[in-house]
Scaffold this active site. Structure first.
Site, short mmCIF file in Angstrom:
data_model
loop_
_atom_site.label_atom_id
_atom_site.label_comp_id
_atom_site.label_asym_id
_atom_site.label_seq_id
_atom_site.Cartn_x
_atom_site.Cartn_y
_atom_site.Cartn_z
N GLY A 108 0.78 -1.23 0.00
CA GLY A 108 0.00 0.00 0.00
C GLY A 108 0.81 1.28 0.00
N ASN B 72 1.51 3.15 -2.59
CA ASN B 72 0.81 4.14 -3.42
C ASN B 72 -0.39 4.72 -2.67
OD1 ASN B 72 2.27 4.51 -5.85
ND2 ASN B 72 1.62 2.50 -6.56
N ILE C 11 -9.28 -5.96 -14.01
CA ILE C 11 -10.63 -5.39 -13.91
C ILE C 11 -11.43 -5.84 -15.13
CG2 ILE C 11 -11.93 -3.22 -13.84
CD1 ILE C 11 -10.34 -3.71 -11.31
N ASN D 138 -5.22 3.84 -13.19
CA ASN D 138 -4.18 2.87 -12.81
C ASN D 138 -2.82 3.55 -12.90
OD1 ASN D 138 -3.03 0.23 -12.26
ND2 ASN D 138 -2.46 0.16 -14.42
N HIS E 264 1.08 2.66 -13.69
CA HIS E 264 1.93 1.61 -14.27
C HIS E 264 3.39 2.06 -14.20
CE1 HIS E 264 2.92 -1.82 -16.83
NE2 HIS E 264 3.77 -1.01 -17.43
#
Lengths: 214, 214
Positions: free
Chosen positions: B12, B14, B94, B108, B110
């Site tokens: 976690g 981010n 997803i 998202n 990346h």
């Protein structure tokens, strides 16, 4: 001094960046020994003459076959005893015969961050059109050694450039030249000339214990 | 306030960057309403609880079929009235059913400069392993809207990061997090929350005349 042959096709702004870097003392271990164009009208040839650098045209139009043209190009590079061949906006594909004659001695500047927007069909404005079509926020340029693939050779230097909201392919192309190509191409030449790079396993490494002289 | 659901799978970091940006006043138009993990042991859930944010586990292991799991996930996002869904190191694909229920409302992060090193099979350390294997000098991170492809959605923000000579995948991964992901992910959330972005033709544009409030 590293004897450098610069191959050009057009306006020669990358050639000019190299010549300016020599004048500015940023390239001190290499000299531009000859400039070779596939196109006799390339303005790059004028830039060379202005600096009293031999400016030669080797055009495919003057040869019966593509093989003859490539043979003459190879012969010319050898005659001028080129230690390094720089493709500076050279729009002719380099054949395996020349790549093999100059292993890790030919470099190219590509106007994107390889492996994005490279390979067959990606040259000039098409690269920037593709980057804008994908909507990237960061692009840039890459200097790499030339191998027998298209933009697949070992990467020497890359520099990132920001894409702005209203960019056209032309505006982006110019920014990538100014902020990346004209900086990393001379820098790559100097690093090679200083003998500070080595290629192993398809990658470029800085030799340990050697600092580039500037 | 934009109600934001953050989907996580692991440590976690981010998520923490988002929470820190809220504390620092860098995110002012969005709040983290709920944190959802597919893994009940994810440390990200602890980070949420510490901030008194509802922390939920929706695990595929608790459902007979993948469809049931996805249905529960969709239902949970709707129950929490999520305006924005942030995939912050969420290792579950997803499905189109959720993408279509939240059009241009799922983002998202990346760990590369898309279109380099993205698509099927490029996640986590594999991305950085591939970048080092190619020998790139510049990598970075991308925040993008999620569409039904893998890493193909409209790009919101990108940030470049330098690759250093002796990087391992782990060291590079950490640098990309610190210098790119943790910066552009909160920034993207705030821009969306301020309503300053619009998606057209597969690309993200800044709306004219709107300045992000900071």
């Amino acid at each position: 001094m590293l004897r450098t042959a610069v191959l050009v096709s057009g306006g020669g702004t990358n050639l000019q960046a190299i010549l300016d870097a020599v004048d500015a003392g940023k390239i001190t271990h290499a000299e531009v020994t000859v400039v070779i164009s596939n196109n006799k009208n390339a303005f790059a040839l004028e830039r060379a003459k202005k600096k009293n650098i031999p400016a030669i045209c080797v055009s495919p139009k003057d040869f019966a076959t593509r093989e003859d043209f490539y043979e003459k190009l190879l012969q010319t590079l050898k005659e001028w005893k080129a230690d390094l061949v720089v493709l500076a906006g050279y729009l002719v594909a380099i054949p395996p015969s020349i790549v093999e004659a100059f292993p890790n001695k030919i470099i190219n500047v590509h106007p994107s961050l390889i492996p994005s927007f490279c390979g067959t069909g990606f040259y000039g404005l098409k690269v920037h059109e593709a980057a804008l079509a994908r909507g990237v926020r960061v692009t840039g340029a890459t200097v790499h050694f030339v191998d027998t693939g298209t933009d697949t050779g070992p990467i020497i230097l890359q520099k990132a450039v920001t894409v702005e909201e209203d960019d056209t392919p032309e505006i982006l192309q110019r920014r990538v030249m100014e902020q990346a190509e004209w900086i990393i191409l001379p820098e790559a030449i100097e690093r090679i000339a200083c003998g500070s790079l080595e290629v192993a396993g398809g990658k470029v490494h800085r030799k340990k214990g050697i600092t580039a002289v500037t």
